[in-house]
Write a protein that holds these residues in place. Sequence first.
Motif, PDB file in Angstrom:
ATOM      1  N   VAL A  61       0.869  -1.181   0.000  1.00  0.00           N
ATOM      2  CA  VAL A  61       0.000   0.000   0.000  1.00  0.00           C
ATOM      3  C   VAL A  61       0.901   1.224   0.000  1.00  0.00           C
ATOM      4  N   GLY A  62       0.783   2.071  -1.015  1.00  0.00           N
ATOM      5  CA  GLY A  62       1.629   3.255  -1.120  1.00  0.00           C
ATOM      6  C   GLY A  62       1.450   4.197   0.050  1.00  0.00           C
ATOM      7  N   ASP A  63       2.539   4.866   0.382  1.00  0.00           N
ATOM      8  CA  ASP A  63       2.484   5.782   1.523  1.00  0.00           C
ATOM      9  C   ASP A  63       1.413   6.854   1.353  1.00  0.00           C
ATOM     10  N   SER A  64       1.143   7.230   0.142  1.00  0.00           N
ATOM     11  CA  SER A  64       0.170   8.303  -0.115  1.00  0.00           C
ATOM     12  C   SER A  64      -1.241   7.948   0.356  1.00  0.00           C
ATOM     13  N   CYS A  65      -1.541   6.669   0.475  1.00  0.00           N
ATOM     14  CA  CYS A  65      -2.899   6.264   0.886  1.00  0.00           C
ATOM     15  C   CYS A  65      -2.887   5.228   2.003  1.00  0.00           C
ATOM     16  N   ASP A  66      -1.736   4.962   2.595  1.00  0.00           N
ATOM     17  CA  ASP A  66      -1.604   3.948   3.641  1.00  0.00           C
ATOM     18  C   ASP A  66      -2.225   4.461   4.940  1.00  0.00           C
ATOM     19  N   LEU A  67      -3.276   3.786   5.432  1.00  0.00           N
ATOM     20  CA  LEU A  67      -3.966   4.205   6.659  1.00  0.00           C
ATOM     21  C   LEU A  67      -3.248   3.772   7.927  1.00  0.00           C
ATOM     22  N   CYS A  68      -2.253   2.930   7.756  1.00  0.00           N
ATOM     23  CA  CYS A  68      -1.424   2.525   8.897  1.00  0.00           C
ATOM     24  C   CYS A  68       0.033   2.660   8.461  1.00  0.00           C
ATOM     25  N   LEU A  69       0.416   3.879   8.176  1.00  0.00           N
ATOM     26  CA  LEU A  69       1.755   4.162   7.665  1.00  0.00           C
ATOM     27  C   LEU A  69       2.821   3.746   8.680  1.00  0.00           C
ATOM     28  N   GLY A  70       3.782   2.980   8.205  1.00  0.00           N
ATOM     29  CA  GLY A  70       4.851   2.510   9.062  1.00  0.00           C
ATOM     30  C   GLY A  70       4.566   1.163   9.682  1.00  0.00           C
ATOM     31  N   LEU A  71       3.319   0.683   9.504  1.00  0.00           N
ATOM     32  CA  LEU A  71       2.930  -0.625  10.032  1.00  0.00           C
ATOM     33  C   LEU A  71       2.466  -1.484   8.864  1.00  0.00           C
ATOM     34  N   SER A  72       3.160  -2.576   8.650  1.00  0.00           N
ATOM     35  CA  SER A  72       2.811  -3.419   7.508  1.00  0.00           C
ATOM     36  C   SER A  72       1.408  -3.988   7.680  1.00  0.00           C
ATOM     37  N   SER A  73       0.487  -3.500   6.852  1.00  0.00           N
ATOM     38  CA  SER A  73      -0.909  -3.914   6.951  1.00  0.00           C
ATOM     39  C   SER A  73      -1.530  -3.887   5.565  1.00  0.00           C
ATOM     40  N   PRO A  74      -1.494  -5.020   4.872  1.00  0.00           N
ATOM     41  CA  PRO A  74      -2.039  -5.056   3.505  1.00  0.00           C
ATOM     42  C   PRO A  74      -3.544  -4.813   3.451  1.00  0.00           C
ATOM     43  N   VAL A  75      -4.259  -5.028   4.596  1.00  0.00           N
ATOM     44  CA  VAL A  75      -5.698  -4.745   4.636  1.00  0.00           C
ATOM     45  C   VAL A  75      -5.866  -3.279   4.994  1.00  0.00           C
ATOM     46  N   ASN A  76      -6.051  -2.455   3.987  1.00  0.00           N
ATOM     47  CA  ASN A  76      -6.085  -1.003   4.171  1.00  0.00           C
ATOM     48  C   ASN A  76      -7.533  -0.527   4.226  1.00  0.00           C
ATOM     49  N   TYR A  77      -8.272  -0.943   5.284  1.00  0.00           N
ATOM     50  CA  TYR A  77      -9.706  -0.613   5.373  1.00  0.00           C
ATOM     51  C   TYR A  77      -9.982   0.161   6.659  1.00  0.00           C
ATOM     52  N   ASP A  78     -10.808   1.195   6.539  1.00  0.00           N
ATOM     53  CA  ASP A  78     -11.147   2.046   7.679  1.00  0.00           C
ATOM     54  C   ASP A  78     -12.626   1.861   8.005  1.00  0.00           C
ATOM     55  N   PHE A  79     -12.930   0.997   9.006  1.00  0.00           N
ATOM     56  CA  PHE A  79     -14.316   0.686   9.344  1.00  0.00           C
ATOM     57  C   PHE A  79     -15.116   1.907   9.777  1.00  0.00           C
ATOM     58  N   ASP A  80     -14.540   2.731  10.643  1.00  0.00           N
ATOM     59  CA  ASP A  80     -15.314   3.828  11.228  1.00  0.00           C
ATOM     60  C   ASP A  80     -15.044   5.187  10.604  1.00  0.00           C
ATOM     61  N   GLY A  81     -14.233   5.231   9.537  1.00  0.00           N
ATOM     62  CA  GLY A  81     -14.000   6.490   8.834  1.00  0.00           C
ATOM     63  C   GLY A  81     -13.225   7.515   9.615  1.00  0.00           C
ATOM     64  N   ASP A  82     -12.381   7.059  10.548  1.00  0.00           N
ATOM     65  CA  ASP A  82     -11.614   8.011  11.345  1.00  0.00           C
ATOM     66  C   ASP A  82     -10.203   8.232  10.805  1.00  0.00           C
ATOM     67  N   GLY A  83      -9.919   7.672   9.616  1.00  0.00           N
ATOM     68  CA  GLY A  83      -8.620   7.874   8.998  1.00  0.00           C
ATOM     69  C   GLY A  83      -7.576   6.872   9.411  1.00  0.00           C
ATOM     70  N   LEU A  84      -7.952   5.909  10.252  1.00  0.00           N
ATOM     71  CA  LEU A  84      -7.016   4.884  10.707  1.00  0.00           C
ATOM     72  C   LEU A  84      -7.460   3.519  10.189  1.00  0.00           C
ATOM     73  N   GLY A  85      -6.502   2.762   9.683  1.00  0.00           N
ATOM     74  CA  GLY A  85      -6.813   1.430   9.219  1.00  0.00           C
ATOM     75  C   GLY A  85      -7.100   0.497  10.380  1.00  0.00           C
ATOM     76  N   ARG A  86      -7.702  -0.631  10.066  1.00  0.00           N
ATOM     77  CA  ARG A  86      -8.128  -1.555  11.107  1.00  0.00           C
ATOM     78  C   ARG A  86      -6.984  -2.006  12.012  1.00  0.00           C
ATOM     79  N   LYS A  87      -5.809  -2.227  11.420  1.00  0.00           N
ATOM     80  CA  LYS A  87      -4.718  -2.780  12.206  1.00  0.00           C
ATOM     81  C   LYS A  87      -4.128  -1.784  13.197  1.00  0.00           C
ATOM     82  N   CYS A  88      -4.273  -0.493  12.901  1.00  0.00           N
ATOM     83  CA  CYS A  88      -3.698   0.506  13.806  1.00  0.00           C
ATOM     84  C   CYS A  88      -4.751   1.320  14.550  1.00  0.00           C
ATOM     85  N   ASP A  89      -6.023   0.952  14.416  1.00  0.00           N
ATOM     86  CA  ASP A  89      -7.106   1.643  15.120  1.00  0.00           C
ATOM     87  C   ASP A  89      -7.502   0.806  16.330  1.00  0.00           C
TER      88      ASP A  89
END
Length: 390
Positions: free
Chosen positions: A81-109
């Motif tokens: 996932v490119g840095d420009s759209c990575d919701l968990c930047l710096g954390l390897s997380s191929p699932v780049n999905y934001d359940f609650d729309g707070d700008g954080l991906g599932r793995k780092c929220d």
Amino acid sequence: MTFKKSLFCFVIAFLAFYAAPAAVAHIDDADGDGIEDSADNCASDPNISQADDDGDGIGNDCDNCSAVSNADQTDDDADGVGDSCDLCLGLSSPVNYDFDGDGLGRKCDSDDDGDDGILDDGDGSGSTSDNYCTGGNTTSCDDNCTGTANADQTDSDGDAPDNTQDGLSGGDACDLDDDGDGWNDTTDNSPTVANDDQSDVDLDGFGDVSDNCASDSNSDQADLDGDGIGDICDSDADGDGYTADDGDCDNADSSLNPGAEEVCDDGIDQDCDDLDTSCDVTTTDVTTTTDADGDGYTAESDDCDDSNADVHPDAEEVCDDAIDNDCDGTADNEEVCPVSNESTDESAAEDDGGCQLNKGSRNSGLAGLILLALSLALVSIARRKTICRG
């Protein structure tokens, strides 16, 4: 050379010249999509359409941020996932999905289901699935529906954990079988109450265990008074305390019943007496059409006290209570309550100012007078005898 031989040679030469395959030009096309690599926006991934939504020159099929322009395709955490759209930047997380729309991906929220207050790793153990909330507990436990907000953590069938695996377990908000009877909620005729056999006697689509009228088909499950009994089988559907047998004239309207106050001239019979009182009728006239004390008589039928059920034209007169029980215009009348002689004499004596003697007194006085007269006569006779002797 004969003519035939010459003609044959000509034909062979003609065919050799015109029928020979043309030389095929060589192009570089690594992905084999028919587009030369130098012009292919995804040279390593077949993409005949050459779609490029973000216009960064990188085709959607190979762009690590297909919705965000990033021609350099930088991906520092190498998660695809490119840095420009990575919701968990710096954390390897191929699932780049934001359940609650707070700008954080599932793995780092820490609470990725909409900030319901229950953290994914509520017990702080480092795992989001080792201690799910259940039995009404909402503290120091892991969210039993990490993808769906559910602050109460209700889990009717207590089947958490494993809420993210088969969809048939976890908190009710994400559990497809809330009652745990093995039937998916979408097909279960009683999704909140377990009923393995799916029994539905009245065939209204609601299982007997939760049908508010199990023997009467009512697919709408209407329950006007909210008492848990469906209107179709509730004798007091409006919950006003009156049934049809009690004289309720509208079992679907709690404002209409025998105990309601009548409103004049509104075209509605509030007290179910088959009348709509006119506002032009005087208070006295109004009472003549009602039986306030319920004794079967109104003022119009000669009830002289419509507030006392013991007083009406057919009531028995009660002596010495100063009440006109039978409404004949006289309280304690003489036909029912005769006056005694003694009472009459005393009354007469009182009427004469206490000067009139009663019968007993008159008899005693007469006897005294007779005795006095006899005594005087004897004395007179005795004196005459004395005189004659002398």
